[in-house]
Design an enzyme around this catalytic site. Structure first.
Site, PDB file in Angstrom:
ATOM      1  N   GLU A 159       0.793  -1.221   0.000  1.00 24.17           N
ATOM      2  CA  GLU A 159       0.000   0.000   0.000  1.00 24.17           C
ATOM      3  C   GLU A 159       0.837   1.288   0.000  1.00 24.17           C
ATOM      4  O   GLU A 159       0.826   2.050   0.977  1.00 24.17           O
ATOM      5  CB  GLU A 159      -0.955  -0.001   1.208  1.00 24.17           C
ATOM      6  CG  GLU A 159      -1.967  -1.116   1.133  1.00 24.17           C
ATOM      7  CD  GLU A 159      -2.945  -1.128   2.322  1.00 24.17           C
ATOM      8  OE1 GLU A 159      -2.810  -0.280   3.224  1.00 24.17           O
ATOM      9  OE2 GLU A 159      -3.829  -1.993   2.331  1.00 24.17           O
ATOM     10  N   GLU A 351      -5.034  -8.850   0.890  1.00 26.29           N
ATOM     11  CA  GLU A 351      -5.708  -8.543   2.163  1.00 26.29           C
ATOM     12  C   GLU A 351      -7.190  -8.375   1.891  1.00 26.29           C
ATOM     13  O   GLU A 351      -7.586  -7.760   0.890  1.00 26.29           O
ATOM     14  CB  GLU A 351      -5.214  -7.229   2.781  1.00 26.29           C
ATOM     15  CG  GLU A 351      -3.813  -7.259   3.287  1.00 26.29           C
ATOM     16  CD  GLU A 351      -3.383  -5.925   3.906  1.00 26.29           C
ATOM     17  OE1 GLU A 351      -4.250  -5.096   4.288  1.00 26.29           O
ATOM     18  OE2 GLU A 351      -2.166  -5.714   3.996  1.00 26.29           O
TER      19      GLU A 351
HETATM   20  O1  IFM Z   1      -4.050  -3.189   9.136  1.00 29.87           O
HETATM   21  C1  IFM Z   1      -4.045  -2.680   7.844  1.00 29.87           C
HETATM   22  C2  IFM Z   1      -2.839  -3.185   7.076  1.00 29.87           C
HETATM   23  O2  IFM Z   1      -1.645  -2.895   7.725  1.00 29.87           O
HETATM   24  C3  IFM Z   1      -2.792  -2.556   5.713  1.00 29.87           C
HETATM   25  N1  IFM Z   1      -4.066  -2.718   5.032  1.00 29.87           N
HETATM   26  C4  IFM Z   1      -5.265  -2.390   5.729  1.00 29.87           C
HETATM   27  C5  IFM Z   1      -5.291  -3.079   7.084  1.00 29.87           C
HETATM   28  C6  IFM Z   1      -6.583  -2.711   7.840  1.00 29.87           C
HETATM   29  O3  IFM Z   1      -6.665  -1.342   8.041  1.00 29.87           O
END
Ligand code: IFM
Length: 446
Positions: A159, A351
Site C-alpha cells: 500500500e 488482504e
Molecule cells: O491493518 C491494515 C494493514 O496494515 C494494511 N491494510 C489495511 C489493514 C486494515 O486497516
C-alpha cells in the site's frame, strides 16, 4: 475454487520485541511515542509478541489449514540503521519462521516493506533522499540472499498510497510529515524507483526462480446500477485521479506495470508535478509475475451523467464494519476484473477482512458470525470474477490474528484468531473454524 488460501500480517503489527536482539528503531516506534498520535497511547512494543511466540502461531496456522502465510520483514530488525551493519539475529528470526512454516507445508509469501521504515533513514531525508531507492534495494538484496533458498514469492511494497499519502502529506501515519504535494510526489517517485530496483535485486540474488508482485491498496467505485454507462462511470472513477492527493490507484500501478504516469494525474497535479529522468520509467516498470491488491470496500458508487461520472455516497442504511467501512462484497468482483483487464497479470487478493466487536464469550469461544457472513459474501463475488475468467491465484484474509491497527491501536480487531493483548492468549474465532472448512473443501459452499 482452485486458489491458494492464506492469511496476512505485518511485522510492526504483530512482532513486538521492538528492541530485542539488536533491532533498530523504526519510524512507528517513534511515532507511537508522540502523544496524541495513537488511540489510547498504544504502541507495537509488545503487540502479539509474535517474535517470541512464532512457533505457537505457525501451529495455529496449521490448525486452520492455511496453505500460505503472508508476512512482512522489519527492515530495522535486519539492518538497524537502514544501511550498513546487518543484524544477524534479526535474519535468524525470519530464518526460523520460514523453516517452521515449511515444516508445516505452509508457503511463505514475503512482503519486503509494510511501513516500518528505519528511523535512522528518516534523519537522512527518508524517501525524499535520491539515494533512498538504492538503500531499499540493498536491504532487499540482504533478505533475498538469506531466504531465497526456501522462499520464492515476494511482494516489494504494501500500500504505497497509504504510507506515502497518510505519512508524508497528511500526518496521519508515521513519519507524521506534512510535505507539499510536490515533495510528496517526489517521495512517491523514489518509492516507485525502489520497487523497480528491488525487483532487479530479487532477480539478481534469488537462488531459485522468483515470483514477484506488489500490493497496492485498491480504491474502487461500484457502478450505481448494471447499466453499461454506470459501469463505465465507475470504471472511469476507479482509474482516474479525482483528488490532489496520492490516494488513488493508477498513479502507482500504471508506472509499475504500464511504464508511465497516467495523464489524468499529470493534469490533476498541475504545477506540483515533478520533473524526472524519463529513463526512470524503464527502472520502475519491471516484469511482474502477479498483481496483488488489498481490498476492503468500495469507495462509493458512480453513475453516468451528462457532465461525467457522478459520485453517490453510501447512506446510513448500508451495513458497516467497526472501522465504519461500508460492507460492499462487489469490490472483489469489480476490482479484480478491472485490474486484470488493465494490467493483464494474475491476481492475488493480498488482504481482505473486517474489524468486528469480538470478545471471548462465557463459553470460552469467540462467536464472530458477522465475520463469517462478511467473508462468505465477499468470496462469492471473488468466485463470480474467477468464473468469468479473471485469473485469481491467491486469497489472503486480513488478518491472521488481532493486532496493532496503526492509529487505532488495539481497538480494532481484524483477526481470525483472537489475541488477549494483556496475556497474549490466542483463541481461534468461529471464523477461523469456518475458514478451515472452506479451505478443506476448496470453497465448495460458495
Ligand atoms: O491493518 C491494515 C494493514 O496494515 C494494511 N491494510 C489495511 C489493514 C486494515 O486497516
Amino acid at each position: 475454487m482452485q486458489i491458494t488460501w492464506g492469511a496476512s500480517t505485518s511485522s510492526y503489527q504483530i512482532e513486538g520485541a521492538w528492541n530485542q536482539d539488536g533491532k533498530g528503531p523504526s519510524i512507528w516506534d517513534a511515532y507511537c511515542r508522540e502523544e496524541g498520535n495513537i488511540l489510547h497511547g498504544d504502541n507495537g512494543d509488545v503487540a502479539c509478541d509474535h517474535y517470541n511466540r512464532y512457533a505457537e502461531d505457525v501451529g495455529l496456522m496449521k490448525d486452520i489449514g492455511l496453505q500460505s502465510y503472508r508476512f512482512s520483514i522489519s527492515w530495522p530488525r535486519v539492518i538497524p540503521k537502514g544501511t550498513g551493519t546487518i543484524n544477524d539475529k534479526g535474519l535468524e528470526f525470519y530464518d526460523k519462521l520460514v523453516d517452521t512454516l515449511l515444516a508445516q507445508e505452509i508457503d511463505p509469501l514475503i512482503t519486503l516493506f509494510h511501513w516500518d521504515y528505519p528511523l535512522a533513514l528518516i534523519h537522512r531525508g527518508g524517501w525524499l533522499n535520491p539515494d533512498s531507492p538504492k538503500w531499499y534495494a540493498d536491504y532487499v538484496s540482504v533478505v533475498v540472499e538469506r531466504l531465497s533458498d526456501r522462499v520464492t514469492n515476494w511482494i516489494t511494497f504494501n500500500e504505497p498510497q497509504v504510507f506515502i499519502n497518510e505519512g508524508h502529506l497528511n500526518d496521519f501515519h508515521a513519519p507524521g510529515l506534512q510535505l507539499s504535494l510536490s515533495d510528496t510526489l517526489r517521495a512517491g517517485h523514489h518509492v516507485l524507483l525502489a520497487h523497480g530496483l528491488g525487483c532487479q535485486a530479487i532477480r539478481a540474488h534469488s537462488k531459485q526462480v522468483a515470483r514477484i508482485g506488489w500490493a497496492p491498496a485498491g480504491k474502487t467505485w461500484a457502478p450505481a446500477s448494471d447499466q453499461p454507462e454506470d459501469i463505465e462511470a465507475a470504471h472511469e472513477m476507479t482509474f482516474g485521479v479525482p483528488n490532489k492527493d496520492l490516494f488513488n490507484d493508477p498513479w502507482w500501478s500504471d508506472p509499475v506495470v504500464l511504464g508511465h504516469y497516467p495523464e489524468a494525474g499529470i493534469q490533476r497535479y498541475g504545477n506540483a508535478m515533478i520533473d524526472f529522468n524519463p529513463e526512470d520509467m524503464k527502472t520502475i516498470c519491471q516484469p511482474l509475475d502477479f498483481f496483488a491488491i488489498n481490498l476492503y470496500f468500495c469507495e462509493s458508487m458512480a453513475k453516468a451523467s451528462p457532465t461525467g461520472p457522478e459520485t453517490i455516497q453510501y447512506d446510513g442504511n448500508i451495513p458497516r464494519t467497526m472501522m465504519d467501512w461500508p460492507i460492499t462484497p462487489e469490490v472483489l468482483y469489480w476490482s479484480t476484473k478491472w485490474n486484470y483487464e488493465r494490467y493483464k497479470l494474475p491476481m492475488i487478493i493480498s488482504e481482505n477482512g473486517l474489524a468486528c466487536m469480538d470478545w471471548v464469550q462465557a463459553d470460552g469461544a469467540v462467536h464472530d458470525t458477522q465475520r463469517i457472513d462478511f467473508y462468505a459474501s465477499y468470496l462469492k463475488e471473488l468466485k463470480r470474477a474467477k468464473d468469468e475468467g479473471v485469473d485469481i491465484t491467491g486469497y489472503y484474509a486480513w488478518s491472521l490474528m488481532d493486532n496493532f491497527e496503526w492509529s487505532q491501536g488495539y481497538r480494532q480487531r481484524f483477526g481470525l484468531i483472537h489475541v488477549d493483548m494483556d496475556t497474549g492468549k490466542r483463541t481461534l474465532k468461529d471464523s477461523a473454524k469456518w475458514y478451515r472448512n472452506l479451505i478443506a473443501t476448496q470453497g465448495a459452499e460458495l
